[in-house]
Design a protein around this motif. Sequence first.
Motif, PDB file in Angstrom:
ATOM      1  N   UNK A 270      21.131 -15.432  -7.917  1.00  0.00           N
ATOM      2  CA  UNK A 270      20.376 -15.290  -6.675  1.00  0.00           C
ATOM      3  C   UNK A 270      19.297 -16.359  -6.568  1.00  0.00           C
ATOM      4  N   UNK A 271      18.648 -16.681  -7.701  1.00  0.00           N
ATOM      5  CA  UNK A 271      17.660 -17.755  -7.694  1.00  0.00           C
ATOM      6  C   UNK A 271      18.332 -19.074  -7.360  1.00  0.00           C
ATOM      7  N   UNK A 272      19.486 -19.325  -7.981  1.00  0.00           N
ATOM      8  CA  UNK A 272      20.215 -20.574  -7.761  1.00  0.00           C
ATOM      9  C   UNK A 272      20.719 -20.687  -6.325  1.00  0.00           C
ATOM     10  N   UNK A 273      21.050 -19.548  -5.705  1.00  0.00           N
ATOM     11  CA  UNK A 273      21.563 -19.554  -4.333  1.00  0.00           C
ATOM     12  C   UNK A 273      20.447 -19.688  -3.296  1.00  0.00           C
ATOM     13  N   UNK A 274      19.205 -19.692  -3.736  1.00  0.00           N
ATOM     14  CA  UNK A 274      18.094 -19.858  -2.804  1.00  0.00           C
ATOM     15  C   UNK A 274      17.618 -18.587  -2.146  1.00  0.00           C
ATOM     16  N   UNK A 275      18.022 -17.438  -2.695  1.00  0.00           N
ATOM     17  CA  UNK A 275      17.604 -16.175  -2.082  1.00  0.00           C
ATOM     18  C   UNK A 275      16.134 -15.865  -2.356  1.00  0.00           C
ATOM     19  N   UNK A 276      15.580 -16.453  -3.404  1.00  0.00           N
ATOM     20  CA  UNK A 276      14.195 -16.180  -3.768  1.00  0.00           C
ATOM     21  C   UNK A 276      13.356 -17.457  -3.730  1.00  0.00           C
ATOM     22  N   UNK A 277      13.096 -17.980  -2.548  1.00  0.00           N
ATOM     23  CA  UNK A 277      12.237 -19.167  -2.464  1.00  0.00           C
ATOM     24  C   UNK A 277      10.823 -18.848  -2.944  1.00  0.00           C
TER      25      UNK A 277
END
Length: 435
Positions: A270-277
């Motif tokens: 999820x971090x890698x997918x940009x869900x947690x800017x």
Amino acid sequence: MVTVSPRRRREIIDALRRGTVPQRGLDVMAVGLDRFQATIDEELTTVTESGGVFKAVRGEYGSGKTFFARWLTETAKQRGFATAEVQISETETPLHKLETIYRRITENLSTEAIPASAFREVIDGWFRVLEEDAVDSGADPSTPGELEQRTDELLEQRLAAVSRTAPAFAAALRGYHSALREGETATADGLVAWLGGQPSVAASVRRAAGVRGDIDHFAAFGFLQGLLAVLRDSDYAGLVLVLDEVETLQRVRSDVREKSLNALRQLLDEVDAGRFPGLYVLVTGTPAFFEGTQGVQRLPPLASRISVDFSGDPRWDNPRAPQIRLLGFQQDGLIELGRRVREIYASDSSAADRIESLIDDGYLSRLSQSIAGQLGGRVGIAPRVFLRKLVDILDRIEQFPDFTPEDAETVQVAPTELNEDERAASGLDAIEIDV
């Protein structure tokens, strides 16, 4: 000469006296971390620009994992980040229960201004920013109705993005704002507790905001997104989250271990997918956790993402890799650490001259060798005991003008002064059997 404020000096010395890692002031004690500084600065900049970073740090007991994590969080706070340190444990904070992880984040949330339990202050600060923005956009602060209307409009605009992924988070924020405005303190207190993931909030409080139940495993990621949005709109640079002691997963039931490793993989993805800017995640663990059959290697998708070949010369380790290793203290590093603690102590001591005279570099060298020798020659597991002994000696010099420290070589470490990990790592728990 190391110089710190009297308050930071007291916090550092008090923690070392107890045998714990200080919460603040670690920049002046960061021996051997220079090689990571540039990369950490780059990664924090990435997070500031709405990116996300997932980092793993490995090391044996005593190598400085907790020190590294605290050093990172303190560095981040100085750059305007909020931080949260979560200790993973089978009973209190299991990794596979994301709702519990989220609750621990809000409980341990801290900022440069608020060292602990900053969650409510962050929420209240977000509403203050809304009111300031409402005034900047033309609302007359002397006309309450006009200010409230413009603030509500901005509230809906800011919550639009949050509502798409965590509608309950947005609804609770609206309810909290309304309760504060109407003077319903009990309802406001209950709603901010529910926003923080606390269980067993009264149903009447939840109904006031139009939300139901407690935050569950599936809602936790959405609430974390909501928290990141609030931090971003409150002019924080982002959130640094430390998941410490994940190696405890090796000792849990196999089904729990599988769920926990999968939760870690999901968070990384999820971090890698940009869900947690705006999120920086640091995971700490032992080499056995990252390389052993009861750890990361049991989940190949996770292992392939964070595994690094550490077979080469440690001098050429890549700090930018997804996993970095700490090699622990060598003798020179332990002496340098002792030198810095001595200077911090002397910086505001009435016995500074006696300290400099009695505890010279030669004494520090002999003391470190003596302590390490009593721990099976393992310098890497000696820092905590070494610093605790050193501070005790410095205390005596400061309090008793006639005190002269004993020869460093004769300073003894009692078994009761060691914790379980130190006894295990030093081999002092081994049982000799006569045959």
